[in-house]
Enzyme design. Structure first.
Site, PDB file in Angstrom:
ATOM      1  CG  ASP A  76      -2.168   0.901   0.961  1.00  0.00           C
ATOM      2  OD1 ASP A  76      -2.101   1.774   0.051  1.00  0.00           O
ATOM      3  OD2 ASP A  76      -3.179   0.770   1.668  1.00  0.00           O
TER       4      ASP A  76
HETATM    5  C1  NOJ Z   1      -3.960   4.060   0.049  1.00  0.00           C
HETATM    6  C2  NOJ Z   1      -5.132   3.143   0.028  1.00  0.00           C
HETATM    7  O1  NOJ Z   1      -5.193   2.402   1.228  1.00  0.00           O
HETATM    8  C3  NOJ Z   1      -5.130   2.193  -1.155  1.00  0.00           C
HETATM    9  O2  NOJ Z   1      -6.353   1.509  -1.177  1.00  0.00           O
HETATM   10  C4  NOJ Z   1      -4.885   2.930  -2.429  1.00  0.00           C
HETATM   11  O3  NOJ Z   1      -4.883   2.026  -3.514  1.00  0.00           O
HETATM   12  C5  NOJ Z   1      -3.588   3.702  -2.342  1.00  0.00           C
HETATM   13  N1  NOJ Z   1      -3.639   4.633  -1.228  1.00  0.00           N
HETATM   14  C6  NOJ Z   1      -3.267   4.471  -3.611  1.00  0.00           C
HETATM   15  O4  NOJ Z   1      -4.135   5.541  -3.729  1.00  0.00           O
END
Ligand code: NOJ
Length: 735
Positions: free
Chosen positions: A261
């Site tokens: 993530d």
């Molecule tokens: C954080 C989020 O938890 C995730 O779901 C997302 O894909 C990423 N940011 C990128 O935006």
């Protein structure tokens, strides 16, 4: 005549088994397809320098490329600058895209064909915009905490239902040649402190609840998995040897890659040596704190990370790219491309068929050309500042179609309840009066004298980087927003035919509303995205009979769930007893149980038939590992059928659900667990057969001592019904 209708409609019956027969599924050929992809990857790898390898495992840094995540191109193997883009309901920041319904609405339809089509269309839009990796679907959060900010991005709190929705969505996305990304892995159940807390979960709950839908994702050959922000039993998700190497890659046989993530990586070597394969976005949000790139290069040079491990990372990423055929003729990145096609039809169908009718006293619905309708609530109209005026949907102003955060997208258009009702009222010659605020004073002037008063209320939640009305992602409570209870009371005091429409990211406590005289109907309209008003009108007027079923329980009190947002680490003390598993076990009566939903017609259930196959034996699954785990875990070992008849006056669809009670040889297991469902569309008087194929995994529990899935010996209770509590047929399966 009736026979003809029966044949047609029975063919439309959507049981898991029938869909499996109808749609060629990628899963069975998974092992061979991955082997071919890995051999192409190995050939490409041989042409790459160490620097090339480091480049494809490392994001180029925050805000440096066209997508939310980007890696560098490798010209020697014609590998492009990889584009990873949110997210689970469409192409984030796209301007010619469809705002698909959130996962929670798709799950509420219990309609495999619609869920599959939604996945296919998501894939088509990703491909059309040149996105290689679509960052979804979501199975973590699973939704054990009803207040959880991001539960709406996923498919509801039952792992079986979530698993099937994950499989259909992934196979749909990947059938378009786009890599799906199952996220957030794993036990990422709340927004509060998500980047510091440890989810300390026991082995059995991990397997039977949280890992279960990820196993479906792997079985469907998902290309990538996103490790989450939290720690698991004390170690960061993106450097957790047990969850990444042990569970995902070894036990489930995952052949693709683990991507972090955004900014969830903590150390260079820890992540590399414990199973993470790609870091995103490659820096922190200030462009600093680069942990791979040059650092990974030196770690490999100094043998702190082996060359073999770097090769493995790069090979997994390349294999996913080959698996999806992205090495040939993939469109250039153009996030602004117009890719909508006819996809809004799926949005409307999902928005409509995900609506759950909770209460309908005196058959106040469907509406029959009323002469006067009053419509009340700020959520009845489009956000007056503009449908996309709040960044990442971080406000709750006007009609609600999705929650907030990275899992949101721009609406191409937005049909609010008022817009759609106005069109219908004009056609019918109905007078429609509107109060587009939540003010209780003066509302009686609008509501009194109308045949019916429709009041629209909301509850919202989202990702923790945005706070809305004091809600830091997770909801502070399970009450409707904007004084919804008081608004309903004021409207119902003036109109004895009040219809409450709820747009919400998750359960709210409805006790005040249900205790209000004059509230005749409650329409749980969920999160309908851009087709909000059209879907509502379809149901209010009975153009389609409601057929959605709750994918979480609605409790009488927030405390009844037995789970809540935790301040420090979460010990997962509820274990397996989440949502209906807990209500059943603790003998707490919910207001509306998991799986509940009314219709404008009635269904009768007859002729339960339970047929085990020769493979229905007690004991562990011992098959060779295929994507998803031991091969025999995925084999059907018993089939259950039931005949469903539409015994009412109008066409409708029913979702018969199968719940299993494991024999006592399985230690302390929830009283019943969903292990099958079907959706049958039936004309009045017509019957159809629901077929539930029970796989070995559906009859198994995770034996922590043996570290295997085990089918316990004894009598399995089989209950088929219209919800988790409305059981219509019971039987037993002896193993
Ligand atoms: C954080 C989020 O938890 C995730 O779901 C997302 O894909 C990423 N940011 C990128 O935006």
């Amino acid at each position: 005549m009736m026979l003809h209708a029966f044949t047609l409609l029975a063919a439309a019956a959507v049981a898991r088994a029938e869909t499996a027969d109808k749609v060629p599924r990628a899963a069975p050929s998974g092992t061979a397809a991955w082997a071919a992809a890995h051999s192409s990857a190995a050939a490409a790898l041989a042409k790459m320098s160490q620097q090339d390898k480091v480049n494809i495992v490392t994001g180029i840094g925050w805000d440096k490329g066209p997508c939310v995540g980007n890696t560098a191109a490798i010209s020697s193997i014609n590998y492009p600058q990889l584009c990873l883009q949110d997210g689970p309901l469409g192409i984030r920041f796209g301007t010619g895209i469809t705002a698909f319904t959130p996962g929670i609405q798709a799950a509420s339809t219990w309609d495999i064909d619609l869920i599959r089509q939604r996945g296919e269309y998501l894939g088509a839009e990703a491909k059309g915009t040149g996105v290689h990796v679509l960052l979804g679907p979501v199975a973590g959060a699973l939704g054990k905490i009803p207040h959880g900010g991001r539960n709406w991005e996923g498919f509801g709190v039952d792992p079986y239902l979530a698993g099937i929705a994950m499989a259909e969505t992934i196979e749909g996305i990947q059938s378009a040649g786009v890599q799906a990304c199952a996220k957030h892995y794993i036990v990422n159940e709340q927004e509060l402190n998500r980047e510091t807390l440890s989810s300390n979960v026991d082995d059995r709950s991990m397997h039977e609840l949280y890992l279960w839908p990820f196993a479906d994702a792997v079985h469907s050959n998902v290309a990538s998995v996103m490790c989450s922000y939290n720690k698991i039993n004390g170690s960061w998700a993106c450097e957790n040897d047990h969850t990444q190497n042990g569970l995902l890659k070894k036990e489930l046989g995952f052949q693709g890659y683990v991507v972090s993530d955004w900014n969830a990586q903590h150390t260079t070597n820890g992540a590399a040596n414990n199973g993470m394969d790609m870091t995103m976005p490659g820096s922190d949000y200030n462009g600093r704190n680069v942990l791979w790139g040059p650092q990974l290069n030196s770690a490999v040079n100094s043998n702190q990370v082996s060359k073999t491990r770097l090769d493995d990372m790069a090979k997994r990423i390349l294999a996913a790219w080959y698996l999806l055929g992205q090495n040939a003729g993939y469109p250039a990145i153009n996030i602004g491309a117009n890719v909508q096609g006819n996809h809004k039809e799926n949005v409307r169908a999902v928005a409509r068929d995900g609506i759950v009718l909770l209460k309908n006293d005196g058959a106040v619905l469907p509406l029959k050309k009323p002469s006067k309708i009053a419509l009340v609530g700020s959520a009845a109209v489009v956000n007056p500042q503009g449908m996309n005026s709040c960044v990442d949907k971080g406000c709750n102003t006007g009609a609600l179609g999705m929650g907030w955060g990275s899992g949101s997208v721009n609406y191409p258009y937005f049909v609010a309840p008022y817009d759609a009702l106005k069109t219908r009222a004009q056609a019918d010659g109905t007078t429609l009066s509107l109060q587009s605020s939540d003010s209780t004073s003066g509302v009686s002037g609008v509501a009194s004298g109308a045949d019916v008063a429709i009041v629209v209320i909301t509850a919202d939640s989202g990702e923790g980087y945005i706070t809305v009305d004091g809600n830091v992602g997770d909801r502070q409570n399970l009450d409707p927003w904007h004084n919804g209870n008081q608004l309903v009371q004021a409207v119902a005091a003036a109109n004895k035919n009040t219809i409450v429409v709820v747009h919400s990211t998750g359960p709210i406590v409805l006790e005040t509303i249900l205790a209000t005289a004059g509230v005749k109907a409650v329409v749980w309209a969920g999160l309908p995205s851009q087709e909000n008003g059209n879907a509502l009108v379809d149901i209010l007027y009975g153009l389609t009979s409601p057929s959605g079923k709750l994918v979480y329980s609605i409790a009488k009190r927030a405390e009844d769930y037995g789970t809540a947002v935790i301040k420090g680490d979460d010990t997962f003390k509820e274990g397996l007893f989440v949502d209906y598993r807990h209500f059943d076990n603790a003998k707490i009566e919910p207001r509306y149980e998991f799986g509940f939903g009314l219709s404008y017609t009635n269904f009768t259930y007859t002729a339960l038939k339970i047929t085990p196959t020769a493979a229905a034996t007690a004991g562990p699954a011992t098959g060779a590992t295929i994507p998803g785990g031991p091969a025999d875990l995925w084999e059907t070992i018993a089939t259950v059928t039931a005949v469903i008849t539409n015994s009412g006056a109008v066409t409708g669809a029913e979702v018969p659900q199968l719940y299993l009670t494991l024999p006592s040889a399985a230690p302390s297991t929830p009283p019943k667990q969903l292990r099958g469902f079907a959706k049958l569309k039936l004309e009045p008087g017509a019957s159809g057969t629901a077929t539930f194929n029970l796989r070995r995994r559906d009859l198994s529990y995770w034996d922590t001592g043996r570290q295997q899935w085990v089918v316990p010996a004894g009598a399995f209770g089989v209950a088929v019904g219209a919800s988790s509590r409305d059981v219509r047929l019971t039987g037993s399966l002896e193993i």
